[in-house]
Scaffold this active site. Sequence first.
Site, PDB file in Angstrom:
ATOM      1  N   THR A 342      51.923  87.854  49.127  1.00 17.30           N
ATOM      2  CA  THR A 342      52.261  88.053  50.540  1.00 17.30           C
ATOM      3  C   THR A 342      52.068  86.759  51.322  1.00 17.30           C
ATOM      4  OG1 THR A 342      50.038  88.643  51.242  1.00 17.30           O
ATOM      5  CG2 THR A 342      51.411  90.447  50.410  1.00 17.30           C
ATOM      6  N   CYS A 343      52.529  86.811  52.570  1.00 14.65           N
ATOM      7  CA  CYS A 343      52.453  85.599  53.397  1.00 14.65           C
ATOM      8  C   CYS A 343      51.071  85.389  54.001  1.00 14.65           C
ATOM      9  CB  CYS A 343      53.483  85.703  54.510  1.00 14.65           C
ATOM     10  SG  CYS A 343      55.119  85.863  53.814  1.00 14.65           S
ATOM     11  N   ASP A 344      50.144  86.300  53.733  1.00 12.60           N
ATOM     12  CA  ASP A 344      48.825  86.201  54.355  1.00 12.60           C
ATOM     13  C   ASP A 344      47.884  85.334  53.511  1.00 12.60           C
ATOM     14  OD1 ASP A 344      46.494  86.537  55.695  1.00 12.60           O
ATOM     15  OD2 ASP A 344      46.569  88.720  55.746  1.00 12.60           O
ATOM     16  N   ASN A 381      54.321  93.622  53.712  1.00 12.57           N
ATOM     17  CA  ASN A 381      55.412  92.669  53.440  1.00 12.57           C
ATOM     18  C   ASN A 381      56.567  93.328  52.673  1.00 12.57           C
ATOM     19  OD1 ASN A 381      54.657  89.134  52.728  1.00 12.57           O
ATOM     20  ND2 ASN A 381      55.040  90.193  54.611  1.00 12.57           N
TER      21      ASN A 381
END
Length: 402
Positions: A342-344, A381
């Site tokens: 994910t982008c986190d 996401n």
Amino acid sequence: MDKQSVPELVESFAEQTHPDVLQEFDRASLEELVAKHETPFMVLDLEEVDYQFKALQAALPNAKLFYALKALSHPELVKRLKSLGSYFDLATIGEVELVESLGIQGHQCIHTHPIKKDKEIKRAIEFGCTRFVVDNAEELKKFYPYAEKVELIIRLSFRSPQAIVDLSRKFGCTLEELPEMVNQARENGISIVGLSFHVGSQTMSPMTHVNAVRSSVAAMKVMRDVKWKFLDIGGGFPISYQEQALPIADFCAPIVEALSELPEGVEVFAEPGRFIAGPAMIEVVSVVGKAKRGARMWYYLDDGVYGGFSGQMYDHATYPVAPLKPFDPTGDFYPSVLAGPTCDSIDVVSEDMELPELEVGDILIGKQMGAYTIASATEFNYYPKPKVVVVEDIFDPETGSL
Ligand SMILES: Cc1ncc(COP(=O)(O)O)c(C=O)c1O
């Protein structure tokens, strides 16, 4: 148990380094699975469920085991446990409906959530479950309309700072509050039939259970006018993640000894979740990207802490993870980071592993990933949760097949 004391045993097991995490796996079987299924996926091994259930039953020979569905509620796991003679620990309407749909009867279950809505109580009673847990006066009031239909178990709180998840912080009344609750129940025609506790999940020493059993036994003996039928010793039975847990027979031996002091006729219940489900599932993920950042190699996987590795956030577990491809243990290892997709930036599975160099497309295996993993996974996401592939025995050394 041999001559070592319980604290010595705990310490000597904790000191052992974790063995090669893939050594007992049948690598060929895993490769067969990888060829058939797209990663990420989890593999639920039903033979491992048998093994864990029987090991715990042998270690607690006189206890009825109520599997705590919250750890992992896959229907195939539940069906397997039903065929092994397990009972079930329910906490929600969803869990009631799951076991009902699988042909499990209400009398084979207890409802252990200390805080419930009226509609949850009603639905469980309608299903045929009559044993509920309470831990406070307000909750007891909710049962006044059902006094004729239920038998209640009072949950006690025994704090366990040692447990990885100290559940007595949130639930359970004190021993001092117990007589008042018993009186309140009696005045309103409700039967109190048992005591319960949960000393916390992944408890590394059995002494917290032992002390909780001793205190419960003493309370039962003091409150002789109550017709005690059950003592429910909850869950908390540990498994080996990075840290080695005691063998279950050694863990349970002092608990069984403490239980022998129970008043005549009091049955023992336990509510294992992690111990049954944890070792029964692995996760298979792929490396989808790699980058050298500073001194470390970053490998990006196709699942992370928002998915199957969610237990790293909620359950404080650190799963043993290793590459599937064989590697030379005396070869070169590099400081490596395993990150989720994910982008986190919080989505990191491991910050400080020493790994051989991996390539995009390489497979990694996470072990001990059955309990509190997919149960708390999200689809953040829009990454779907990993699917679960069910097998009979992933480590079949004789046939080499699944
Ligand atoms: C009431 C209750 N019973 C049983 C369990 C299962 O505990 P464990 O997974 O430690 O065996 C839990 C875990 O949260 C629980 O809350």
